[in-house]
Scaffold this motif. Structure first.
Motif, mmCIF file in Angstrom:
data_model
loop_
_atom_site.group_PDB
_atom_site.id
_atom_site.type_symbol
_atom_site.label_atom_id
_atom_site.label_comp_id
_atom_site.label_asym_id
_atom_site.label_seq_id
_atom_site.Cartn_x
_atom_site.Cartn_y
_atom_site.Cartn_z
ATOM 1 N N ASN A 212 0.835 -1.207 0.000
ATOM 2 C CA ASN A 212 0.000 0.000 0.000
ATOM 3 C C ASN A 212 0.864 1.250 0.000
ATOM 4 O O ASN A 212 1.935 1.272 0.597
ATOM 5 C CB ASN A 212 -0.852 0.064 1.266
ATOM 6 N N GLU A 294 -0.820 21.112 1.756
ATOM 7 C CA GLU A 294 -0.682 19.664 1.565
ATOM 8 C C GLU A 294 -2.010 19.034 1.183
ATOM 9 O O GLU A 294 -3.073 19.480 1.602
ATOM 10 C CB GLU A 294 -0.166 19.014 2.854
ATOM 11 N N ILE A 354 -3.586 -5.879 7.444
ATOM 12 C CA ILE A 354 -2.288 -5.207 7.313
ATOM 13 C C ILE A 354 -1.217 -5.914 8.132
ATOM 14 O O ILE A 354 -1.431 -6.249 9.283
ATOM 15 C CB ILE A 354 -2.431 -3.732 7.722
HETATM 16 P P1 ADP Z 1 0.207 12.706 8.806
HETATM 17 O O1 ADP Z 1 0.415 14.030 8.140
HETATM 18 O O2 ADP Z 1 -0.160 12.795 10.234
HETATM 19 O O3 ADP Z 1 1.329 11.762 8.585
HETATM 20 P P2 ADP Z 1 -1.969 12.282 6.942
HETATM 21 O O4 ADP Z 1 -3.354 12.016 7.383
HETATM 22 O O5 ADP Z 1 -1.666 13.579 6.304
HETATM 23 O O6 ADP Z 1 -1.037 11.987 8.187
HETATM 24 O O7 ADP Z 1 -1.536 11.160 5.912
HETATM 25 C C1 ADP Z 1 -1.415 9.896 6.262
HETATM 26 C C2 ADP Z 1 -1.409 9.065 4.979
HETATM 27 O O8 ADP Z 1 -1.067 7.740 5.351
HETATM 28 C C3 ADP Z 1 -2.762 8.972 4.296
HETATM 29 O O9 ADP Z 1 -2.563 8.932 2.905
HETATM 30 C C4 ADP Z 1 -3.282 7.642 4.782
HETATM 31 O O10 ADP Z 1 -4.237 7.051 3.944
HETATM 32 C C5 ADP Z 1 -2.001 6.847 4.777
HETATM 33 N N1 ADP Z 1 -2.058 5.595 5.543
HETATM 34 C C6 ADP Z 1 -2.728 5.319 6.680
HETATM 35 N N2 ADP Z 1 -2.574 4.029 7.037
HETATM 36 C C7 ADP Z 1 -1.773 3.459 6.084
HETATM 37 C C8 ADP Z 1 -1.254 2.153 5.856
HETATM 38 N N3 ADP Z 1 -1.473 1.153 6.684
HETATM 39 N N4 ADP Z 1 -0.485 1.970 4.766
HETATM 40 C C9 ADP Z 1 -0.223 2.958 3.923
HETATM 41 N N5 ADP Z 1 -0.692 4.189 4.075
HETATM 42 C C10 ADP Z 1 -1.453 4.454 5.142
#
Ligand code: ADP
Ligand code: MG
Length: 729
Positions: A212, A294, A354
């Motif tokens: 992912n 962002e 996951i």
């Molecule tokens: P932050 O800025 O706090 O790191 P964001 O919400 O801006 O968080 O972005 C987090 C990203 O990580 C989003 O695209 C979300 O879908 C992704 N994400 C969350 N869980 C997973 C996962 N298990 N694997 C890959 N991506 C993930």
């Protein structure tokens, strides 16, 4: 540009209001994927057996059967014509960081003097674009211009305007990859194979592991009138000169602040368009620097997520113009404030969940969790130099190692909980871990709610951080194709997992009980990866020294980092995992070095022009004015009094002379350095020469230009200043 023009564009930008965007009547869930030939449309437009075959290709990686190509093309054509589409194109990702397309109409002669709309399977699945002008690193000499683009059926076709876009791979006539998609897909296949084998140690039912990716795209917006008045921004994507604005990000008032109305309309617009194209955008906010923002979608399967990121970047650029903005994706458009990155949130998942998920309820879950964490880190550790090479570029080099981004060293942050967990597994004696029988086997863990792990002190200074159920690869540049970093990461992890499985197999063949074998291998690796783990402040000077002692790759020069692609260690890994051949790696590096050189060359040229044609004339004029004034003062006062009155002006006249002399002399030196570098044939040596001799001069000269900006009359300064560029009202 004359200074009065500067005031005109500043005024224009200042007065500009939002371009209102009409919100669709439907809800996002209703218009999501409107322009995508997704499964729902496949179901509607394809014969049922063809539909099932397509699902098999998409969901289970079954090979695409050419026999169904015509039926698929027919279905796509019917849908596309209903949508008013007239053209189609193969859409691919050559090694330029952008995408490429060549549109053809659906029309064909009907043999009776008229025209008919045609779209056959063969046009869908394969084309031969004249590829002579795409970078190939010598893999395809220009006289053998043939390259193939071939449909990637795992990424659905979509519509932009009146054109049907078909995501494709791009390869040379001789079969070598000329794009990012081919090796990315191969790396995804490698990691699927390796991770499935390891996951089956814990759960024999696992059939597939997918990777992912959730990217977070940072960007800047600048008003188009101001942008047009900055030739450096137009040609290079960044400002090559410009004194700090008195106020920039020091008040921390932009991050998560309220979004300016003009920007909000822009965001709304790109989100609607993204959702219509099936990109699951979710998050938007202001970033740290003024004018920085962002955008992040919900994560998806990595190949699709990469395509979506490429598409998103082009949507952002296109839609920005409608709102009288320019969208800057460059990693460092402005000196002295934060640059832009693209965090790559990366995780592995089985059909059952996951794999990097926080420790679960059963001991098997916990051991599986530890195994995947440790083997991921092992891959990263073994190839830390390569991973750095995979994210570096002439543009990202400005961000890495600067104050807002991790240093040019790859380390991993695990947070307190996971660090303690690994220590526990490493140090507990065998009795405590009860390895005697499978039933009794246990890794004692307090039950850790996911939330708790997720909230681990987020270390923003780490280039590779564990954040609860994924790793965040934070060093990736905002402008880059994520595939470049991901294909190295995937392959490195695939190799670690493959070797892990082999070791466990050997141990079990020796009669060791499977769980004990896993534990033994994991414990060895926990010790092995220690130098990679760094939970401290990655911005600090002390870390650089410590990292060097730990043996982590500390190279800071971009063109030399590219050498890591060609070490024995790297070549073996890519060949063993069947992702890239030695010949492909050689070719790709030629392109990397060439691209590096060209970027610095363009910057240096435009910078030289700006210095000599924009700055020096204006400065000289201002200086003459001061000299005039001094003369006039002399005419009416006694010499001593005149000197006293003109003291400050004389001082400024002198300062200007010094700065001017430095600039003129060193622009000359810079031109000479370019000429000398250009005579070098070898691409690597040329890039190094540009890095060592041309690039530093840009910085040195800039210092003097920026000083002049603070001295010379504001009314004379020809370029929009940072304080004007950086604050959208
Ligand atoms: P932050 O800025 O706090 O790191 P964001 O919400 O801006 O968080 O972005 C987090 C990203 O990580 C989003 O695209 C979300 O879908 C992704 N994400 C969350 N869980 C997973 C996962 N298990 N694997 C890959 N991506 C993930
Ligand atoms: Mg993040």
């Amino acid at each position: 540009m004359a200074a009065d023009l500067r005031f005109k564009v500043v005024d224009e930008a200042f007065k500009r209001g939002p371009v209102e965007v009409k919100t669709p009547k439907e809800r996002p869930s209703e218009y999501f994927g409107k322009y995508v030939f997704d499964k729902q449309k496949m179901f509607k437009y394809l014969p049922i057996d063809v539909y099932h075959k397509m699902c098999d290709v998409i969901d289970h990686g079954a090979p695409f059967d050419r026999a169904i190509a015509d039926a698929v093309a027919q279905g796509i054509k019917t849908w596309a014509l209903e949508m008013g589409v007239t053209h189609y194109t193969h859409w691919f990702q050559p090694l330029t960081d952008g995408t490429a397309e060549k549109h053809d109409g659906f029309v064909e002669h009907n043999g009776k003097g008229g025209m008919v709309e045609e779209f056959e399977g063969k046009l869908l699945i394969q084309q031969e674009p004249d590829a002579s002008s795409f970078p190939s690193g010598g893999l395809r000499s220009t006289f053998e211009a043939r390259g193939y683009s071939a449909w990637d059926p795992t990424s659905p076709v979509f519509i932009i305007g009146d054109t049907l876009m078909i995501p494709t791979i791009f390869i040379a006539y001789t079969g070598e990859a000329l794009d990012y998609k081919v090796p990315l897909k191969k790396s995804l296949y490698a990691i699927d194979k390796a991770a499935t084998a390891v996951a089956q140690l814990f759960n024999p039912d696992v059939k597939k592991v997918i990777t992912n990716l959730g990217w977070e795209q940072e960007y800047f917006l600048v008003d188009e009138a101001l942008y047009a008045a900055r030739p450096d921004l137009v040609l290079t994507g960044r400002t090559l000169m410009g004194h700090d604005s008195a106020k920039n990000q020091q008040m921390d008032d932009h991050y998560f602040g309220s979004i300016p109305a003009r920007v909000e309309e822009f965001m709304k617009d790109i989100e609607i368009q993204a959702l219509e194209l099936g990109i699951p955008v979710k998050t938007r906010h202001n970033e740290v620097a003024p004018n920085q923002f962002e955008l992040a979608p919900i994560y998806e399967e990595a190949n699709l997520a990469v395509d979506h990121n490429m598409l998103m970047m082009s949507i952002m650029k296109r839609v920005a113009r409608k709102h009288h903005f320019r969208c800057l994706l460059h990693e460092k458009p402005f000196k002295g404030i934060n640059g832009s990155g693209k965090h790559n949130n990366w995780s592995l998942a089985t059909d059952t969940g996951i794999l990097l998920h926080a420790p679960g309820k059963t001991p098997e879950d916990n051991l599986r969790f530890v195994t995947f964490i440790v083997e991921t880190l092992k891959g990263v550790y073994n190839h830390n130099g390569l991973l750095k090479a995979s994210i570096i570029s002439a543009t990202n080099a400005h961000r890495l190692g600067a104050n807002e981004a991790p240093p040019a060293i790859i380390s991993a942050f695990l947070g307190k909980t996971v660090t303690e967990l690994l220590e526990h597994v490493e140090n507990a004696d065998d009795n405590a871990l009860n390895m005697a029988g499978k039933q009794a086997y246990k890794i004692d863990l307090p039950s850790l709610p996911e939330l708790l792990i997720d909230n681990t002190d987020r270390n923003r200074t780490s280039p590779f951080a564990f954040t609860g159920n994924r790793f965040e690869f934070r060093a990736v540049g905002s402008e880059a194709n994520c595939a470049c970093a991901l294909l190295s990461l995937n392959t490195a992890v695939a190799q670690a997992l493959t070797q892990f499985k082999q070791r466990v197999d050997t141990l079990t063949q020796q009669g060791i009980e499977p769980t004990a074998a896993i534990l033994k291998a994991v414990r060895e690796d926990i010790k092995y990866i220690k130098p990679l783990i760094f939970n401290g402040n990655g911005y600090g000077e002390a870390w650089k020294q410590e990292a060097a002692q730990r043996g982590l790759d500390c190279e800071t020069s971009a063109p030399r980092m590219f050498d890591r692609y060609l070490t024995d260690n790297t070549i073996r890994m890519f060949e063993e995992m069947n992702v890239l051949t030695h010949a492909e790696l050689l070719a790709r590096n030629e392109i990397k070095w060439e691209t590096y050189t060209k970027k610095i060359q363009i910057e240096s040229r435009i910078f030289g022009d700006l210095c000599l044609n924009h700055i020096i004339p204006v400065v000289t004029k201002y200086q003459s004015m001061l000299i005039d004034n001094v003369h006039k003062v002399m005419e009416i006062f006694t010499q001593e009094k005149a000197r006293n009155i003109s003291k400050e002006n004389i001082n400024i006249i002198e300062q200007i002379s010094e700065h001017e002399a430095f600039i003129i002399e060193n622009v000359e030196r810079m031109i000479e350095a370019r000429k000398t570098s250009n005579r070098i044939d070898n691409e690597r040596d040329k890039a190094i020469a540009y890095h060592d001799t041309v690039a530093p001069l840009l910085e040195e000269i800039r210092y003097h230009v920026d000083k002049l900006e603070t001295i010379v009359d504001d009314e004379a300064w020809p370029l929009p200043k940072y304080r004007e560029l950086l604050f959208i009202r």
